[in-house]
Enzyme design. Structure first.
Site, PDB file in Angstrom:
ATOM      1  N   TYR A   1      -5.814   5.209  -7.285  1.00  0.00           N
ATOM      2  CA  TYR A   1      -6.089   4.992  -5.864  1.00  0.00           C
ATOM      3  C   TYR A   1      -7.542   4.572  -5.676  1.00  0.00           C
ATOM      4  O   TYR A   1      -8.443   5.404  -5.665  1.00  0.00           O
ATOM      5  CB  TYR A   1      -5.803   6.282  -5.103  1.00  0.00           C
TER       6      TYR A   1
ATOM      7  N   TYR B   1       0.859  -1.187   0.000  1.00  0.00           N
ATOM      8  CA  TYR B   1       0.000   0.000   0.000  1.00  0.00           C
ATOM      9  C   TYR B   1       0.891   1.232   0.000  1.00  0.00           C
ATOM     10  O   TYR B   1       1.403   1.669   1.028  1.00  0.00           O
ATOM     11  CB  TYR B   1      -0.894  -0.021   1.236  1.00  0.00           C
TER      12      TYR B   1
END
Length: 381
Positions: free
Chosen positions: A333, A283
């Site tokens: 994202y 991430y």
């Protein structure tokens, strides 16, 4: 936590679907969610799911609205989980537990948002109740996640001796990966001078160090493993953490993010060691989180981080492949769920930058000091 988890290997990710990623979709979150979900169901060869799960921060399409958009006259187990990036890995466990418990044979998971043209995460409002503490830090410049995690990043880079050269290497390598990815929002290379010229948002984070603000949706279908014998398995999932960078006034070490707490439990649950990991879907909300997680998950020692980044060992064909699709920094994202979709592609052998013989994938979900992580495996790998 000790030993293998009850659901390990009993659920498989049999379908993935995504919309185009953009800065202005011109569509509602429901329309985006429906498109991604239809694509994932078609990919899995499933007409309709037995259960539906999503996660959100008050910025998505409700599950029941989605069920109606999919033409479902009735819906079984369903849930909307409040949260962002921390859920991107752990929601796989929620789905796998439903399958293992016999409550569903097929679970649809989605994340949809207009993260650029709609609700953005770059500001905090004063309020009572949940999030009330933010009103006391905002006057000192803590206007959102970037400012908060910049402080932790500043300290981490200082402690490790990493410099702008190393964070640039993370950003540019993500662009190298994205260059061959038709879904990616950012595909242009970034040389060091251009990186240094990028506007500073909150030191040490330049604009290029921050993930994309994105409109789009991603969906997965989790199925009983015996129904999808060739699909990647949900092998182990953990969730948790401590004070870390998300509660700085309560943390002894503000650089200690979720991965420092979860790496050990994840490997224990998986029955694996770091050298079992073939590809890491980390991430990467901010560039400094890549070396932080490499260190915590034992993929690179602290004193070797500089060399690993500088020599681009994180390339798709390097020693420690990280985010071969470009990650959140360059692809887009969707609160980390697009990284899970890439893990599935890698284990299927269909990635645009395919890691050779990828059989084990690490996927992480970040929220500061707390988060989640999962190990996915290729059947027979």
């Amino acid at each position: 936590m000790t030993g293998r988890q009850g659901f390990s290997g009993k659920a498989a990710i049999s379908g993935i679907g995504m919309t185009a990623l953009s800065r202005a979709s011109g569509r509602t979150e429901l329309e985006l969610a429906a498109e991604a979900c239809r694509a994932a169901l078609a990919d899995a060869g499933v007409d309709r799911p037995d259960a539906i799960l999503c996660y959100h921060l008050g910025d998505s399409a409700p599950v029941l609205y989605l069920a109606r958009a999919l033409g479902m006259p009735e819906v079984g187990w369903h849930n909307e989980i409040y949260g962002g990036g921390t859920q991107s890995a752990s929601i796989l466990a929620d789905a796998a537990m439903l399958v293992d418990a016999g409550l569903a044979g097929t679970v649809l998971i989605y994340r949809a948002l207009n993260g650029r043209s709609g609700r953005r995460m770059n500001a905090l409002g004063l309020k009572l109740g949940e999030g009330a503490e933010e009103q006391f830090t905002q006057p000192y410049g803590m206007a959102g996640p970037v400012h908060q995690f910049a402080l932790a990043g500043q300290r981490y880079l200082h402690d490790t001796g990493l410099t702008e050269e190393h964070t640039h290497a993370v950003v540019d390598q993500s662009r190298v990966h994205a260059a061959r990815n038709p879904r990616a929002m950012r595909r242009d290379r970034v040389d060091l001078p251009a990186y240094l010229d990028s506007p500073m948002v909150a030191s040490p984070l330049r604009r290029l160090d921050c993930c994309q603000e994105t409109d789009g949706a991603c969906a997965l279908v989790v199925t009983r493993a015996d129904r999808a014998p060739d699909a990647p398995r949900v092998h182990a999932v953990v969730r948790g953490g401590g004070p870390g960078a998300s509660a700085m006034d309560k943390a002894e070490d503000i650089t200690r993010v979720f991965s420092a707490y979860l790496a050990g439990p994840l490997y224990e649950a998986a029955g694996m060691k770091p050298d079992h990991i073939d590809v890491a879907l980390l991430y990467d909300a901010y560039s400094w989180l890549v070396p932080r997680q490499l260190e915590d998950f034992g993929l690179a020692a602290r004193d070797a981080l500089g060399a690993v980044l500088r020599s681009r060992e994180i390339a798709w064909d390097g020693r420690v492949p990280v985010n071969p699709h470009g990650g959140l920094l360059s692809e887009g994202y969707v609160h980390g769920l697009n990284n899970v979709a890439e893990a599935v592609r890698q284990l299927r052998g269909t990635g645009v930058n395919q890691v050779a013989d990828a059989a084990v994938a690490l996927v992480t979900g970040f929220g500061g000091g707390y988060g989640s992580a999962a190990v996915l495996t290729r059947p027979g790998g």
